[in-house]
Scaffold this active site. Structure first.
Site, PDB file in Angstrom:
ATOM      1  N   GLY A  38      44.778 -11.297  -8.102  1.00 46.55           N
ATOM      2  CA  GLY A  38      44.346 -11.419  -6.626  1.00 46.55           C
ATOM      3  C   GLY A  38      45.125 -12.376  -5.945  1.00 46.55           C
ATOM      4  CG  ASN A  95      40.524  -2.605  -9.141  1.00 51.35           C
ATOM      5  OD1 ASN A  95      40.399  -4.039  -9.409  1.00 51.35           O
ATOM      6  ND2 ASN A  95      39.649  -1.824  -8.957  1.00 51.35           N
ATOM      7  CG  ASP A 118      37.978 -11.234  -2.226  1.00 47.50           C
ATOM      8  OD1 ASP A 118      38.545 -11.932  -1.482  1.00 47.50           O
ATOM      9  OD2 ASP A 118      38.101 -10.091  -2.264  1.00 47.50           O
ATOM     10  CD  GLU A 195      41.847 -17.929   1.187  1.00 41.93           C
ATOM     11  OE1 GLU A 195      41.000 -18.966   1.324  1.00 41.93           O
ATOM     12  OE2 GLU A 195      42.411 -17.104   1.970  1.00 41.93           O
TER      13      GLU A 195
HETATM   14  N1  SAM Z   1      44.908 -15.983  -4.766  1.00 41.81           N
HETATM   15  C1  SAM Z   1      45.454 -15.938  -3.181  1.00 41.81           C
HETATM   16  C2  SAM Z   1      45.137 -17.375  -2.829  1.00 41.81           C
HETATM   17  O1  SAM Z   1      44.730 -18.210  -3.422  1.00 41.81           O
HETATM   18  O2  SAM Z   1      45.765 -17.763  -1.767  1.00 41.81           O
HETATM   19  C3  SAM Z   1      44.568 -14.870  -2.391  1.00 41.81           C
HETATM   20  C4  SAM Z   1      43.022 -15.279  -2.515  1.00 41.81           C
HETATM   21  S1  SAM Z   1      42.331 -14.150  -1.385  1.00 41.81           S
HETATM   22  C5  SAM Z   1      40.624 -14.872  -0.961  1.00 41.81           C
HETATM   23  C6  SAM Z   1      41.465 -12.852  -2.733  1.00 41.81           C
HETATM   24  C7  SAM Z   1      42.666 -11.785  -2.992  1.00 41.81           C
HETATM   25  O3  SAM Z   1      42.398 -10.997  -4.194  1.00 41.81           O
HETATM   26  C8  SAM Z   1      42.700 -10.837  -1.740  1.00 41.81           C
HETATM   27  O4  SAM Z   1      44.229 -10.818  -1.334  1.00 41.81           O
HETATM   28  C9  SAM Z   1      42.187  -9.520  -2.301  1.00 41.81           C
HETATM   29  O5  SAM Z   1      42.823  -8.408  -1.783  1.00 41.81           O
HETATM   30  C10 SAM Z   1      42.563  -9.706  -3.990  1.00 41.81           C
HETATM   31  N2  SAM Z   1      41.761  -8.848  -4.834  1.00 41.81           N
HETATM   32  C11 SAM Z   1      40.234  -8.731  -4.721  1.00 41.81           C
HETATM   33  N3  SAM Z   1      39.834  -7.855  -5.583  1.00 41.81           N
HETATM   34  C12 SAM Z   1      40.816  -7.577  -6.402  1.00 41.81           C
HETATM   35  C13 SAM Z   1      41.335  -6.664  -7.719  1.00 41.81           C
HETATM   36  N4  SAM Z   1      40.149  -6.144  -8.031  1.00 41.81           N
HETATM   37  N5  SAM Z   1      42.506  -6.639  -8.223  1.00 41.81           N
HETATM   38  C14 SAM Z   1      43.572  -7.389  -7.515  1.00 41.81           C
HETATM   39  N6  SAM Z   1      43.297  -8.161  -6.462  1.00 41.81           N
HETATM   40  C15 SAM Z   1      42.128  -8.066  -5.901  1.00 41.81           C
END
Ligand code: SAM
Length: 220
Positions: A38, A95, A118, A195
């Protein structure tokens, strides 16, 4: 929905060469050793080479446009810096909650990062969280013994949730505060993720916890 996602049937079928520009590009010679699950806009994987030079690292992100943005960001940096700079940094759309072992062999990874996942606040949404007993076992499978699983979040409830599941898992052992503070990757995770920067601007708290992958117990 992720029904358009394509997964390799097994790690050996992954064409890693197209995701990295560093040589040698054959998967036998240079394997991904770090995964950022993610990865969002890519702050972590873009900054990590300064503390982990020459290590192949892969961001995994489910959102198509965000993945494309990170891919372009990496390509622009490679072009700007020249040579092999950022050649070991790559991103794929995936995913990460599904088929992680299709991408990585057993014990392939040295580090897995879960940065500001998330939170899925509602109880009925907890099954969508990035840490569960099943997913903890998948992280243990892809991590090498002594490899580290890193977590950071600004949501205390999520921090406690991840800590509970990973503390309870027989293949993970929590790092001490001292071990965490002496790890250079932790500073990158705190300060260089998008984040992490946002939480900093808003004066929020950041909960960090890390686990070492134990050696498999002997079967008797
Ligand atoms: N890690 C980054 C940061 O700390 O800035 C992004 C945090 S953001 C709140 C969470 C990210 O996880 C989002 O970009 C979302 O699209 C991604 N995400 C959520 N579920 C996921 C999954 N099952 N596989 C890959 N990415 C996922």
């Amino acid at each position: 929905s992720d029904h358009q996602l394509v997964y390799p049937p097994c790690p050996a079928d992954m064409d890693w060469g197209k995701h990295f520009s560093s040589s040698p590009a054959t998967p036998e010679e240079r394997k991904v050793e770090v995964a950022d699950i993610g990865c969002g806009f890519g702050g972590l994987i873009i900054s990590l080479p300064k503390v982990l030079p020459g290590v192949r690292m892969l961001g995994m992100e489910i959102r198509t446009q965000v993945t494309e943005y990170v891919d372009e960001r990496i390509r622009a940096l490679r072009h700007l810096e020249g040579g092999e700079a950022y050649g070991d940094v790559g991103v794929i759309r995936a995913n990460a909650m599904k088929f992680l072992p299709n991408f990585f062999e057993r014990s392939q990874l040295r580090k897995v990062f879960l940065c500001f996942p998330d939170p899925h606040f509602k109880a009925r949404k907890h099954k969508a969280r990035i840490v569960s007993p099943t997913l903890a076992s998948e992280y243990a499978y892809v991590l090498a013994p002594a490899g580290v699983l890193y977590t950071i979040t600004d949501v205390e409830d999520l921090h406690l949730w991840m800590a509970k599941h990973l503390d309870e898992h027989p293949l993970f052992e929590r790092l001490t505060g001292e071990e965490i503070e002496s790890d250079m990757c932790v500073a990158v995770m705190r300060n260089d993720t998008e984040e992490g920067k946002k939480v900093e601007r808003n004066g929020g708290r950041k909960f960090v916890a890390c686990w070492k992958r134990r050696v498999d117990p002997e079967w008797v």
